[in-house]
Design an enzyme around this catalytic site. Structure first.
Site, PDB file in Angstrom:
ATOM      1  N   HIS A   5      12.147  36.922  79.054  1.00 55.19           N
ATOM      2  CA  HIS A   5      10.735  37.064  78.695  1.00 55.19           C
ATOM      3  C   HIS A   5      10.263  35.797  77.994  1.00 55.19           C
ATOM      4  O   HIS A   5      11.056  34.890  77.723  1.00 55.19           O
ATOM      5  CB  HIS A   5      10.497  38.302  77.837  1.00 55.19           C
TER       6      HIS A   5
ATOM      7  N   ASP B 120      12.044  32.262  71.462  1.00 59.83           N
ATOM      8  CA  ASP B 120      13.476  32.245  71.152  1.00 59.83           C
ATOM      9  C   ASP B 120      14.341  32.608  72.341  1.00 59.83           C
ATOM     10  O   ASP B 120      15.555  32.747  72.209  1.00 59.83           O
ATOM     11  CB  ASP B 120      13.783  33.169  69.960  1.00 59.83           C
ATOM     12  N   HIS B 121      13.715  32.708  73.524  1.00 62.93           N
ATOM     13  CA  HIS B 121      14.482  32.982  74.736  1.00 62.93           C
ATOM     14  C   HIS B 121      14.290  31.926  75.829  1.00 62.93           C
ATOM     15  O   HIS B 121      15.014  31.963  76.821  1.00 62.93           O
ATOM     16  CB  HIS B 121      14.136  34.369  75.280  1.00 62.93           C
TER      17      HIS B 121
ATOM     18  N   HIS C  92       9.307  46.047  75.413  1.00 63.38           N
ATOM     19  CA  HIS C  92       9.097  45.091  74.343  1.00 63.38           C
ATOM     20  C   HIS C  92       7.598  44.806  74.245  1.00 63.38           C
ATOM     21  O   HIS C  92       6.788  45.380  74.995  1.00 63.38           O
ATOM     22  CB  HIS C  92       9.911  43.826  74.630  1.00 63.38           C
TER      23      HIS C  92
ATOM     24  N   HIS D 278      21.355  39.114  68.943  1.00 63.10           N
ATOM     25  CA  HIS D 278      19.946  38.972  68.573  1.00 63.10           C
ATOM     26  C   HIS D 278      19.721  39.412  67.122  1.00 63.10           C
ATOM     27  O   HIS D 278      18.825  40.177  66.804  1.00 63.10           O
ATOM     28  CB  HIS D 278      19.046  39.772  69.526  1.00 63.10           C
TER      29      HIS D 278
ATOM     30  N   HIS E 278       8.955  35.073  74.969  1.00 60.69           N
ATOM     31  CA  HIS E 278       9.011  34.765  73.551  1.00 60.69           C
ATOM     32  C   HIS E 278       9.886  33.533  73.382  1.00 60.69           C
ATOM     33  O   HIS E 278      10.937  33.404  74.023  1.00 60.69           O
ATOM     34  CB  HIS E 278       9.545  35.948  72.746  1.00 60.69           C
TER      35      HIS E 278
END
Length: 304
Positions: free
Chosen positions: A62, A66-67, A141, A269, A64
């Site tokens: 996805h 941090d990915h 999410h 995570h 966001h």
């Protein structure tokens, strides 16, 4: 056949306490598949001897940061290092626009083909090759998010080579024997396949459940996996915070593993609020004892 997972990053939104945000590399029969690519991933690859030239598929769960914020840097480094073979990228539709925009304004034309496969909110097979199938896992999410389910292909039967040599069975018949054929000798005697070969190991599977709140809608799809990675951002005493941010607690991740019949659970995570991770591990193990932490640099052999 090799089927193992190396953790490059296991923090949540920010790098902290020597933990980097999410990235993993799956080695399936010596082919590398990257799952998420947060900032700092290239440094982690250098640290843990993961060579970008061996990665042909990258999966982004996805959008966001941090990915995926390490992705464009990795693509650029592959370009600078002379990559010529295609790279296959899977992720939300807008990821293509993000990558193209950054390449455009840096006046970069990749010298390899970047093949993009957009993911959708639905379960679908996005890769099917000689070794593995990969399908998306619809998750829950704040924005569109998918996990990824990797399933090994069933291997051919294993030859009992000493017996074949003793019976003087010609090598040119080995391929057919691996596929299950019987062998007929010159005098007409039929040697059954199961006396000349043994069945290969049962295929293994790996489910990567990225950011998501606890929801039984995805349980059936990931049932009985060999290894389940599930986010476990908070301890259960912060359940309200987990619900607000649409994340999962360590206790809930263990309940997912228990209810889906996973052989082993890997949690990651982790929220930046946790300097040490023992409490998260203890909480998960209170429900599902076969739980491990996604420690950076650690390689997990799936099926052991």
């Amino acid at each position: 056949m090799k089927f193992e997972l190396t953790i490059l990053g296991s923090s949540s939104a920010t790098p902290i306490f020597n933990r980097n945000p999410t990235s993993q590399v799956l080695n399936i029969n010596e082919r590398l598949y990257m799952i998420d690519c947060a900032e700092g991933t290239q440094q982690q690859m250098l640290r843990f001897d993961v060579k970008g030239s061996r990665i042909d598929h990258i999966f982004i769960s996805h959008l966001h940061g941090d990915h995926y914020l390490g992705l464009v840097g990795l693509l650029s480094s592959m370009h600078l290092n002379g990559r010529s073979k295609p790279l296959y990228l899977y992720g939300p539709p807008h990821l293509k626009e993000i990558v193209e925009l950054q390449l455009t304004y840096s006046d970069t034309v990749l010298q390899y083909n970047l093949e993009f496969k957009p993911t959708t909110p639905d379960k679908e097979v996005i890769l099917d090759n000689h070794d593995v199938t990969v399908e998306t896992i619809p998750l829950f999410h704040g924005i569109a998010c998918t996990g990824f389910l990797f399933r090994e292909k069933k291997r051919l039967r294993k030859l009992l080579k000493e017996k074949l040599e003793r019976l003087k069975i010609p090598v040119e018949y080995y391929s057919a024997l691996k596929k299950g054929a019987d062998y007929t000798t010159a005098d007409g005697t039929v040697l059954k396949n199961d006396t000349l070969t043994v069945d290969s190991d049962d295929p293994k599977s790996y489910a990567y459940c990225s950011d998501t709140m606890y929801n039984e809608a995805y349980f059936k799809q990931i049932s009985n996996v060999t290894l389940l990675y599930h986010e476990a951002t908070f301890l259960n005493n912060m359940l309200e915070r987990a619900l607000d941010t649409q994340h999962t607690t360590a206790l809930q991740a263990a309940e997912v593993a228990l209810k889906t019949g996973a052989q082993k659970l890997l949690i990651g995570h982790f929220s930046a609020r946790y300097k040490t991770l023992n409490e998260l591990l203890d909480e998960a193990r209170s429900v599902f004892p076969e739980t491990e932490l996604a420690i950076e640099g650690k390689t997990f052999i799936i099926g052991e």
